[in-house]
Design a protein around this motif. Structure first.
Motif, PDB file in Angstrom:
ATOM      1  N   HIS A 181       0.807  -1.213   0.000  1.00 50.64           N
ATOM      2  CA  HIS A 181       0.000   0.000   0.000  1.00 50.64           C
ATOM      3  C   HIS A 181       0.849   1.275   0.000  1.00 50.64           C
ATOM      4  O   HIS A 181       0.349   2.363   0.320  1.00 50.64           O
ATOM      5  N   CYS A 246       4.486   7.665   4.032  1.00 50.71           N
ATOM      6  CA  CYS A 246       4.011   6.506   4.805  1.00 50.71           C
ATOM      7  C   CYS A 246       5.162   5.551   5.116  1.00 50.71           C
ATOM      8  O   CYS A 246       5.889   5.132   4.214  1.00 50.71           O
ATOM      9  N   GLN A 287      -5.791  15.454   4.083  1.00 52.03           N
ATOM     10  CA  GLN A 287      -5.591  14.052   3.725  1.00 52.03           C
ATOM     11  C   GLN A 287      -5.808  13.099   4.893  1.00 52.03           C
ATOM     12  O   GLN A 287      -5.919  11.891   4.684  1.00 52.03           O
ATOM     13  N   GLN A 290      -8.906  10.538   5.150  1.00 47.40           N
ATOM     14  CA  GLN A 290      -8.780   9.472   4.165  1.00 47.40           C
ATOM     15  C   GLN A 290      -7.684   8.483   4.558  1.00 47.40           C
ATOM     16  O   GLN A 290      -7.846   7.258   4.411  1.00 47.40           O
ATOM     17  N   MET A 291      -6.575   8.989   5.088  1.00 47.03           N
ATOM     18  CA  MET A 291      -5.482   8.117   5.492  1.00 47.03           C
ATOM     19  C   MET A 291      -5.865   7.265   6.700  1.00 47.03           C
ATOM     20  O   MET A 291      -5.436   6.119   6.818  1.00 47.03           O
ATOM     21  N   HIS A 292      -6.684   7.828   7.586  1.00 46.84           N
ATOM     22  CA  HIS A 292      -7.151   7.049   8.738  1.00 46.84           C
ATOM     23  C   HIS A 292      -7.974   5.854   8.257  1.00 46.84           C
ATOM     24  O   HIS A 292      -7.805   4.717   8.739  1.00 46.84           O
ATOM     25  N   LYS A 294      -7.730   4.442   5.388  1.00 48.16           N
ATOM     26  CA  LYS A 294      -6.825   3.519   4.693  1.00 48.16           C
ATOM     27  C   LYS A 294      -6.091   2.623   5.683  1.00 48.16           C
ATOM     28  O   LYS A 294      -5.966   1.409   5.462  1.00 48.16           O
ATOM     29  N   ILE A 295      -5.596   3.198   6.775  1.00 41.25           N
ATOM     30  CA  ILE A 295      -4.896   2.400   7.784  1.00 41.25           C
ATOM     31  C   ILE A 295      -5.821   1.343   8.369  1.00 41.25           C
ATOM     32  O   ILE A 295      -5.437   0.183   8.535  1.00 41.25           O
ATOM     33  N   GLU A 297      -8.411   0.035   6.952  1.00 47.09           N
ATOM     34  CA  GLU A 297      -8.668  -0.952   5.899  1.00 47.09           C
ATOM     35  C   GLU A 297      -7.530  -1.962   5.807  1.00 47.09           C
ATOM     36  O   GLU A 297      -7.756  -3.171   5.650  1.00 47.09           O
ATOM     37  N   ILE A 298      -6.294  -1.497   5.928  1.00 46.34           N
ATOM     38  CA  ILE A 298      -5.125  -2.392   5.884  1.00 46.34           C
ATOM     39  C   ILE A 298      -5.143  -3.332   7.086  1.00 46.34           C
ATOM     40  O   ILE A 298      -4.900  -4.546   6.956  1.00 46.34           O
ATOM     41  N   SER A 301      -7.716  -5.998   6.538  1.00 47.78           N
ATOM     42  CA  SER A 301      -7.292  -6.950   5.512  1.00 47.78           C
ATOM     43  C   SER A 301      -6.319  -7.979   6.083  1.00 47.78           C
ATOM     44  O   SER A 301      -6.430  -9.182   5.802  1.00 47.78           O
TER      45      SER A 301
END
Length: 409
Positions: A181, A246, A287, A290-292, A294-295, A297-298, A301
């Protein structure tokens, strides 16, 4: 820390949200000291200007005695005012340091019992015959707390054989997943100075202590890679074109309180030393939301690929701590007793740590502003093996390991 301008303009809001975080602050006192500090700055600046003017007049020959006396008087007054300013600044800094970050408006209000479950994934059913992780590990000789205590004290242990291999496989898997990512791997210093500890909000307050300090040195063992990752860009200005930046850091983590405050602490769940893979993001304010996501989501996963049932929790105000603006925990389900327990977390800290560490960015118009930072757990060796052992046992006690771990063998 918060911007003092924001506090001046919103004293009631700051007091209210601090109370909702269950953090005692004195906003009124802070603003009183702030006013004294500003007045002293003006007086000190005026005296310095006056001192310079007198010094200029005394150049080029023997000075008039009246100027000499005036210069001496100014010097005495300035020394006194500078001493008052130093004390006022220290009191101001201490009071400002006590103010926590504000929390998001959609944060549940209250303590841990008010945490809000927003998502549940996987089967959440108790199973008969499941052996707890400590029993399972000790029966196979994969963990040794007795010798750990002999060598280092209570709540230290040796990981042996398949447990050590599982921890290494989980580390390799987590780093590889996060790297997909756009996160750059980083191995960080395990010792940091006091500024890094304080700047990230890990300095001890009250009775709770997390940090091991090296006696006679300005060095501390890290409680998480978040600390050195935050400090990486201290006192630097980053061009906005580089954001977001990141990193995925790997490190041992050292915590003084292993099993404190009545928390579940059997076996390796809450210990003094463990290893963690930590995601960290530096980004522009627009940003960070959105980054929160994304983290989170990772994290989901990774846990889903490990076959662990879990739920996502929006953390309540009183359980957020000082730095976090918004925080999600992922809790794994234990078929042993039918309860959920913390596995990972991820926090949007907005500009709170960036202000404390003086980390800024230059926007498209050339203006210098404080950036936002975020952090999240990709893998922790004191939790992930427990969730796998408890959820992967068959009726004979053998583990049906997830395919992603078999691929790393």
């Amino acid at each position: 820390m918060l911007d003092i301008k924001f506090i001046r303009e919103n004293p009631e809001l700051v007091a209210k949200k601090s109370a909702e975080k269950d953090i005692k602050v004195d906003v009124k006192k802070l603003l009183e000291v702030d006013k004294i500090r500003l007045d002293l700055i003006q007086r000190v600046d005026a005296l310095r200007e006056k001192r310079n003017q007198v010094a200029e007049k005394m150049k080029g020959g023997k000075p008039d005695p009246s100027l000499v006396n005036e210069g001496k008087q100014i010097k005495l007054e300035l020394a006194s005012e500078e001493d008052l300013l130093k004390k006022a600044k220290q009191e101001f800094d201490d009071l400002l340091d006590d103010i926590p970050n504000m929390h998001a408006d959609d944060t549940p209000i209250g303590g841990e019992e008010n945490n809000q479950v927003i998502k549940v994934v996987g089967s959440a059913e108790k199973k008969e015959g499941v052996v707890d992780h400590l029993t399972w590990l000790e029966q196979r000789g994969f963990v040794d707390f007795e010798r750990g205590a002999k060598v280092a004290g209570s709540k230290f242990f040796y990981s042996i054989g398949d447990l050590a291999k599982m921890e290494l496989a989980l580390t390799q898997f987590a780093v590889a997943e996060v790297e997909k990512h756009g996160f750059t791997p980083m191995i960080v210093p395990n010792l940091v100075n006091s500024r890094a500890i304080k700047g990230t909000g890990f300095a001890p307050k009250g009775e709770e202590k997390q940090i091991y300090k090296v006696e006679g040195e300005d060095l501390n063992l890290i409680a998480t890679a978040e600390i050195p990752l935050t400090a990486y860009f201290a006192d630097e200005i980053i061009d906005i074109d580089r954001l977001p930046i990141c990193y995925v850091g790997y490190s041992p983590c050292y915590r003084v309180e292993g099993g404190a405050y009545g928390k579940h602490n059997k076996g390796i769940f809450r210990v003094h030393q463990f290893y963690k893979v930590e995601m960290y993001v530096f980004c522009a304010p627009e940003q960070s939301e959105q980054m929160h996501a994304k983290i989170l989501e990772i994290e989901e996963s990774i846990i889903a690929k490990l076959g662990i049932p879990y739920r996502v929790v929006n953390i309540a105000s009183g359980d957020l701590g000082g730095p976090a603006y918004k925080k999600y925990d992922i809790e794994y389900f234990s078929p042993l007793d039918g309860r959920y327990r913390e596995l990972t977390s991820c926090s949007n800290v907005t500009d709170y740590q960036a202000r404390r560490m003086n980390i800024r960015y230059r926007d498209k118009d050339g203006q210098i502003k404080f950036l936002h930072t975020l952090n999240g757990t990709a893998m922790v060796t004191s939790r992930m093996p427990i969730a796998i052992i408890e959820n992967s046992q068959d009726k004979n006690g053998n583990l049906n390991l997830p395919d992603v771990l078999k691929q790393t063998e």
